[in-house]
Design a protein around this motif. Structure first.
Motif, PDB file in Angstrom:
ATOM      1  N   GLY A 122      40.711  45.386  49.726  1.00 27.67           N
ATOM      2  CA  GLY A 122      40.577  44.453  48.822  1.00 27.67           C
ATOM      3  C   GLY A 122      41.022  43.066  49.560  1.00 27.67           C
ATOM      4  O   GLY A 122      41.667  43.136  50.335  1.00 27.67           O
ATOM      5  N   PRO A 123      40.782  41.843  48.562  1.00 30.67           N
ATOM      6  CA  PRO A 123      41.178  40.716  49.315  1.00 30.67           C
ATOM      7  C   PRO A 123      42.741  40.487  49.711  1.00 30.67           C
ATOM      8  O   PRO A 123      43.562  41.223  48.804  1.00 30.67           O
ATOM      9  N   VAL A 124      43.300  39.869  50.402  1.00 30.82           N
ATOM     10  CA  VAL A 124      44.659  39.870  50.824  1.00 30.82           C
ATOM     11  C   VAL A 124      45.232  38.301  50.691  1.00 30.82           C
ATOM     12  O   VAL A 124      44.271  37.364  51.109  1.00 30.82           O
ATOM     13  N   TYR A 202      54.067  44.841  48.109  1.00 26.47           N
ATOM     14  CA  TYR A 202      52.497  44.396  48.507  1.00 26.47           C
ATOM     15  C   TYR A 202      52.277  44.287  50.014  1.00 26.47           C
ATOM     16  O   TYR A 202      51.122  44.826  50.327  1.00 26.47           O
ATOM     17  N   TYR A 203      53.116  43.640  50.738  1.00 31.52           N
ATOM     18  CA  TYR A 203      53.063  43.566  52.183  1.00 31.52           C
ATOM     19  C   TYR A 203      52.555  44.944  52.982  1.00 31.52           C
ATOM     20  O   TYR A 203      52.047  45.055  53.625  1.00 31.52           O
ATOM     21  N   ILE A 204      54.023  45.870  52.678  1.00 33.89           N
ATOM     22  CA  ILE A 204      53.862  47.023  53.123  1.00 33.89           C
ATOM     23  C   ILE A 204      52.716  48.019  52.887  1.00 33.89           C
ATOM     24  O   ILE A 204      52.232  48.640  54.127  1.00 33.89           O
TER      25      ILE A 204
END
Length: 208
Positions: A122-124, A202-204
């Motif tokens: 999905g969008p980041v 979210y990042y990992i």
């Protein structure tokens, strides 16, 4: 909680961590005392494990981690902690009951050879990624877990892990409801806000 609803003391957790460190030292030397062989072989038990953790170790169940490409040493230690009830999660405590030390190593070896989990699709949110990258550098997450977040030895592979599981784990370390091999994760997460923990998860989960 201890029996009777009384919270375990700091000494309890200190003693437990010392036991874990002794186990890990024994693991490194390959000198565990043998337990009786499990009634089922590792290969017979594996489908039950993957029914929860997902085919090829790619979890589709909320709150259940993907296991693919996990560090074998880390997996062995975690299974050992579940077996010895140093880490409580009833399904895992039951699953590891009766497993020998060789069984634990065999499970870990199989899991380490499964494909790694894929980053969340999905969008980041690019701004959120950049903000969290600075947080990662500040707390040296990429030092212990390595720049690729593939982990090393007793440090887990977390790249592409389920975001919901990462949130649960990070919050558990922060509120001391999840006890690791040592105090390092509790110390790292102590000053981090809940909003920052959400950013880290979210990042990992999106590391490539």
């Amino acid at each position: 909680m201890a029996e009777g609803g009384v919270p375990p003391s700091a000494a309890f957790y200190g003693n437990r961590r010392r036991r874990v460190r002794k186990f890990v030292a024994a693991l490194a030397l390959g000198c565990f005392a043998a337990l009786p062989a499990a009634a089922q072989t590792v290969q017979e038990r594996l489908p039950t494990c993957l029914a929860c953790h997902g085919e090829n170790g790619q979890s589709q169940n909320p709150g259940v981690p993907s296991l693919g490409a996990q560090q074998a040493f880390y997996v062995t230690v975690q299974l050992l902690m579940f077996r010895e009830r140093m880490r409580i999660a009833e399904p895992m405590n039951d699953a590891t009951k009766g497993l020998s030390d060789d069984d634990l190593r065999s499970f870990a070896d199989i899991i380490s050879k499964l494909p790694p989990p894929q980053p969340a699709e999905g969008p980041v949110d690019a701004a959120r990624i950049e903000r969290t990258r600075a947080l990662v550098q500040q707390n040296r997450c990429n030092f212990c877990h390595t720049p690729s977040f593939a982990g090393q030895e007793n440090v887990p592979h977390i790249a592409g892990q389920r975001e919901d599981y990462l949130i649960k784990s990070l919050r558990g370390y922060k509120d001391n409801s999840r006890h690791g091999y040592d105090d390092s994760m509790a110390e790292v997460t102590a000053p981090i806000t809940d909003a920052q923990l959400l950013d880290l998860a979210y990042y990992i989960a999106r590391v490539k």
